[in-house]
Write a protein that holds these residues in place. Sequence first.
Motif, PDB file in Angstrom:
ATOM      1  N   ALA A  60       0.838  -1.202   0.000  1.00 25.76           N
ATOM      2  CA  ALA A  60       0.000   0.000   0.000  1.00 25.76           C
ATOM      3  C   ALA A  60       0.873   1.253   0.000  1.00 25.76           C
ATOM      4  O   ALA A  60       0.602   2.217  -0.722  1.00 25.76           O
ATOM      5  CB  ALA A  60      -0.927  -0.006   1.213  1.00 25.76           C
ATOM      6  N   GLY A  61       1.928   1.229   0.808  1.00 29.08           N
ATOM      7  CA  GLY A  61       2.852   2.364   0.839  1.00 29.08           C
ATOM      8  C   GLY A  61       3.545   2.574  -0.493  1.00 29.08           C
ATOM      9  O   GLY A  61       3.655   3.710  -0.981  1.00 29.08           O
ATOM     10  N   LEU A  62       4.002   1.480  -1.100  1.00 31.43           N
ATOM     11  CA  LEU A  62       4.649   1.582  -2.410  1.00 31.43           C
ATOM     12  C   LEU A  62       3.668   2.064  -3.475  1.00 31.43           C
ATOM     13  O   LEU A  62       4.041   2.823  -4.381  1.00 31.43           O
ATOM     14  CB  LEU A  62       5.231   0.222  -2.816  1.00 31.43           C
ATOM     15  N   GLY A  63       2.413   1.637  -3.360  1.00 33.58           N
ATOM     16  CA  GLY A  63       1.385   2.094  -4.305  1.00 33.58           C
ATOM     17  C   GLY A  63       1.152   3.593  -4.191  1.00 33.58           C
ATOM     18  O   GLY A  63       1.023   4.295  -5.205  1.00 33.58           O
ATOM     19  N   ILE A  64       1.095   4.099  -2.950  1.00 36.21           N
ATOM     20  CA  ILE A  64       0.912   5.543  -2.742  1.00 36.21           C
ATOM     21  C   ILE A  64       2.090   6.319  -3.329  1.00 36.21           C
ATOM     22  O   ILE A  64       1.921   7.362  -3.975  1.00 36.21           O
ATOM     23  CB  ILE A  64       0.753   5.846  -1.241  1.00 36.21           C
ATOM     24  N   LEU A  65       3.290   5.813  -3.114  1.00 35.95           N
ATOM     25  CA  LEU A  65       4.481   6.477  -3.658  1.00 35.95           C
ATOM     26  C   LEU A  65       4.478   6.473  -5.183  1.00 35.95           C
ATOM     27  O   LEU A  65       4.729   7.497  -5.823  1.00 35.95           O
ATOM     28  CB  LEU A  65       5.749   5.773  -3.155  1.00 35.95           C
ATOM     29  N   SER A  66       4.212   5.289  -5.759  1.00 35.93           N
ATOM     30  CA  SER A  66       4.342   5.122  -7.209  1.00 35.93           C
ATOM     31  C   SER A  66       3.232   5.796  -7.998  1.00 35.93           C
ATOM     32  O   SER A  66       3.490   6.331  -9.086  1.00 35.93           O
ATOM     33  CB  SER A  66       4.371   3.628  -7.554  1.00 35.93           C
ATOM     34  N   PHE A  67       2.007   5.777  -7.465  1.00 34.28           N
ATOM     35  CA  PHE A  67       0.865   6.242  -8.248  1.00 34.28           C
ATOM     36  C   PHE A  67       0.229   7.527  -7.720  1.00 34.28           C
ATOM     37  O   PHE A  67      -0.740   8.011  -8.305  1.00 34.28           O
ATOM     38  CB  PHE A  67      -0.189   5.133  -8.321  1.00 34.28           C
ATOM     39  N   VAL A  68       0.763   8.063  -6.609  1.00 30.82           N
ATOM     40  CA  VAL A  68       0.247   9.331  -6.084  1.00 30.82           C
ATOM     41  C   VAL A  68       1.377  10.352  -5.931  1.00 30.82           C
ATOM     42  O   VAL A  68       1.387  11.396  -6.600  1.00 30.82           O
ATOM     43  CB  VAL A  68      -0.477   9.128  -4.730  1.00 30.82           C
ATOM     44  N   ALA A  69       2.358  10.041  -5.071  1.00 32.78           N
ATOM     45  CA  ALA A  69       3.409  11.012  -4.754  1.00 32.78           C
ATOM     46  C   ALA A  69       4.290  11.340  -5.966  1.00 32.78           C
ATOM     47  O   ALA A  69       4.482  12.513  -6.309  1.00 32.78           O
ATOM     48  CB  ALA A  69       4.266  10.489  -3.600  1.00 32.78           C
ATOM     49  N   LEU A  70       4.812  10.299  -6.620  1.00 32.20           N
ATOM     50  CA  LEU A  70       5.698  10.544  -7.766  1.00 32.20           C
ATOM     51  C   LEU A  70       4.979  11.194  -8.948  1.00 32.20           C
ATOM     52  O   LEU A  70       5.512  12.134  -9.554  1.00 32.20           O
ATOM     53  CB  LEU A  70       6.378   9.241  -8.189  1.00 32.20           C
ATOM     54  N   PRO A  71       3.766  10.735  -9.328  1.00 34.67           N
ATOM     55  CA  PRO A  71       3.056  11.425 -10.419  1.00 34.67           C
ATOM     56  C   PRO A  71       2.773  12.894 -10.125  1.00 34.67           C
ATOM     57  O   PRO A  71       2.893  13.741 -11.020  1.00 34.67           O
ATOM     58  CB  PRO A  71       1.753  10.628 -10.553  1.00 34.67           C
ATOM     59  N   ILE A  72       2.393  13.200  -8.880  1.00 30.88           N
ATOM     60  CA  ILE A  72       2.130  14.599  -8.524  1.00 30.88           C
ATOM     61  C   ILE A  72       3.407  15.421  -8.651  1.00 30.88           C
ATOM     62  O   ILE A  72       3.406  16.542  -9.191  1.00 30.88           O
ATOM     63  CB  ILE A  72       1.549  14.694  -7.096  1.00 30.88           C
ATOM     64  N   THR A  73       4.528  14.887  -8.153  1.00 33.26           N
ATOM     65  CA  THR A  73       5.816  15.578  -8.260  1.00 33.26           C
ATOM     66  C   THR A  73       6.193  15.809  -9.724  1.00 33.26           C
ATOM     67  O   THR A  73       6.635  16.899 -10.107  1.00 33.26           O
ATOM     68  CB  THR A  73       6.916  14.769  -7.561  1.00 33.26           C
ATOM     69  N   TYR A  74       6.034  14.776 -10.540  1.00 38.17           N
ATOM     70  CA  TYR A  74       6.354  14.864 -11.969  1.00 38.17           C
ATOM     71  C   TYR A  74       5.504  15.945 -12.636  1.00 38.17           C
ATOM     72  O   TYR A  74       6.017  16.762 -13.416  1.00 38.17           O
ATOM     73  CB  TYR A  74       6.116  13.502 -12.623  1.00 38.17           C
ATOM     74  N   PHE A  75       4.218  15.960 -12.329  1.00 39.03           N
ATOM     75  CA  PHE A  75       3.320  16.942 -12.963  1.00 39.03           C
ATOM     76  C   PHE A  75       3.661  18.366 -12.543  1.00 39.03           C
ATOM     77  O   PHE A  75       3.632  19.292 -13.359  1.00 39.03           O
ATOM     78  CB  PHE A  75       1.865  16.630 -12.602  1.00 39.03           C
ATOM     79  N   ILE A  76       4.003  18.553 -11.273  1.00 41.03           N
ATOM     80  CA  ILE A  76       4.324  19.897 -10.776  1.00 41.03           C
ATOM     81  C   ILE A  76       5.539  20.475 -11.494  1.00 41.03           C
ATOM     82  O   ILE A  76       5.550  21.651 -11.883  1.00 41.03           O
ATOM     83  CB  ILE A  76       4.551  19.872  -9.252  1.00 41.03           C
ATOM     84  N   PHE A  77       6.574  19.643 -11.680  1.00 39.19           N
ATOM     85  CA  PHE A  77       7.818  20.149 -12.254  1.00 39.19           C
ATOM     86  C   PHE A  77       7.862  20.073 -13.778  1.00 39.19           C
ATOM     87  O   PHE A  77       8.480  20.916 -14.430  1.00 39.19           O
ATOM     88  CB  PHE A  77       9.007  19.387 -11.664  1.00 39.19           C
ATOM     89  N   ILE A  78       7.231  19.058 -14.376  1.00 36.72           N
ATOM     90  CA  ILE A  78       7.340  18.852 -15.821  1.00 36.72           C
ATOM     91  C   ILE A  78       6.108  19.350 -16.573  1.00 36.72           C
ATOM     92  O   ILE A  78       6.185  19.697 -17.753  1.00 36.72           O
ATOM     93  CB  ILE A  78       7.570  17.353 -16.133  1.00 36.72           C
ATOM     94  N   ARG A  79       4.946  19.393 -15.913  1.00 39.53           N
ATOM     95  CA  ARG A  79       3.690  19.820 -16.530  1.00 39.53           C
ATOM     96  C   ARG A  79       3.271  18.913 -17.688  1.00 39.53           C
ATOM     97  O   ARG A  79       2.807  19.373 -18.728  1.00 39.53           O
ATOM     98  CB  ARG A  79       3.807  21.273 -17.019  1.00 39.53           C
ATOM     99  N   ARG A  80       3.460  17.617 -17.507  1.00 40.62           N
ATOM    100  CA  ARG A  80       3.034  16.640 -18.505  1.00 40.62           C
ATOM    101  C   ARG A  80       2.308  15.500 -17.801  1.00 40.62           C
ATOM    102  O   ARG A  80       2.372  15.377 -16.576  1.00 40.62           O
ATOM    103  CB  ARG A  80       4.227  16.091 -19.281  1.00 40.62           C
ATOM    104  N   ASN A  81       1.664  14.664 -18.593  1.00 48.02           N
ATOM    105  CA  ASN A  81       0.932  13.523 -18.035  1.00 48.02           C
ATOM    106  C   ASN A  81       1.923  12.535 -17.415  1.00 48.02           C
ATOM    107  O   ASN A  81       2.715  11.917 -18.137  1.00 48.02           O
ATOM    108  CB  ASN A  81       0.130  12.839 -19.138  1.00 48.02           C
ATOM    109  N   PRO A  82       1.915  12.359 -16.086  1.00 50.18           N
ATOM    110  CA  PRO A  82       2.895  11.478 -15.453  1.00 50.18           C
ATOM    111  C   PRO A  82       2.689  10.005 -15.773  1.00 50.18           C
ATOM    112  O   PRO A  82       3.633   9.216 -15.753  1.00 50.18           O
ATOM    113  CB  PRO A  82       2.692  11.739 -13.955  1.00 50.18           C
ATOM    114  N   PHE A  83       1.460   9.620 -16.104  1.00 46.93           N
ATOM    115  CA  PHE A  83       1.185   8.204 -16.326  1.00 46.93           C
ATOM    116  C   PHE A  83       1.702   7.726 -17.682  1.00 46.93           C
ATOM    117  O   PHE A  83       1.995   6.547 -17.862  1.00 46.93           O
ATOM    118  CB  PHE A  83      -0.309   7.931 -16.165  1.00 46.93           C
TER     119      PHE A  83
END
Length: 386
Positions: A279-302
């Motif tokens: 569950a923790g790895l899922g939150i990191l992989s599909f919530v925390a990292l995508p949000i970080t990617y979108f904030i800095f890159i402004r592209r679809n993280p998925f």
Amino acid sequence: MSDETKNIRCKQIIVSNLLVILTFIGAAIGFGLGIGVRQFSPSESALMWIGILGEMYLNLLKMMIVPLVACSVISGTASLDPKSNGKISIVSLTFIMISNFVPCLVGVLVCLTIKPGEISSTQSIGGSKNTNIQTEDIFADLLRNLFPDNLVSATFQKAQTEYQTENQQYNVTINGTTTTLMHSVVISKKVEKSSSTNILGILIASCMLGIAAGAAKETGRQFARFFYSATEVILLLLGKIIWTTPIGVASLIAKTLASTKNLEEDFNRLGLFIATVMAGLGILSFVALPITYFIFIRRNPFKFLWTMLQPAMIVLASTSTAVAMPSTIQQLEGPNHVDSKISRFVCPLNAAIGRCGSCLYICVSCLFIMQMVDRDIDAATVILVW
């Protein structure tokens, strides 16, 4: 859109993602084969032959790691000016430290929410072994490995503190009952060599050589060109090797599952703990990292995550980030068009000191054990673990 256009588009999607699709099929075959073979209690010889293709696959990838790290880092740093090198290093180290820090917080919050240890506390998880590892020696070994005394030996050895211990008896009296316990005490320690690649030392040495080649101007260009050419040759070879990933993944997963003696019992005893970590790895992989990617890159993280499925499957099968590094570099520079000067420096650095998943796992493990032994977990304890 006509049917013919749709068919062409569909074929293009399948062809462009063929390796990822084949890797998923290989993983599914590995799971099915491993669980099926388990029912027949396979011998050690049978397990060896089930996993032999996976071992050969891992050996091919491991064989390329050291040459790829050395050549790519030297060629990358040689082509950058010192100011750019410093900026990339600072940004990379800052991101790695944050990516090691945030998972600890996620692990703590998930474990305190699910409380897997309280439910599993009535079941035994086996004994533990005292390794006598001291915190100061971990940091001392890290510093020693930053600057290896021999670059050749660094490809297969790294410094590690070894302890000489002896068992001492002592008596403990509880409620009038005296019990004799054994305690392992460190009587001496010395620095030895352990059989493991010193990626961090090779990375630092390669950075120094690359920076020196760039500073040497015209004299250093031939030196840098050689390593640039070597990097391209290695990546070309890896491009061929990587197509064996589906077979290697299937073999590794099948052997792992087939060799597990008590799969059902392990899941019964530690199922909630495993679920908490996942569950923790899922939150990191599909919530925390995508949000970080979108904030800095402004592209679809998925879309980015989809391109990284191939190295993710390699990590799943091999349990090693370093083994997936060649595939990671290829995916970053190919579909994602990341500058090779950045990818070939940041990937080896992160493989050496980035421990995102391990940080989460360790925090969950600490709190899980505290919950199992019914120890009070206050705010100070949570902050200390974090």
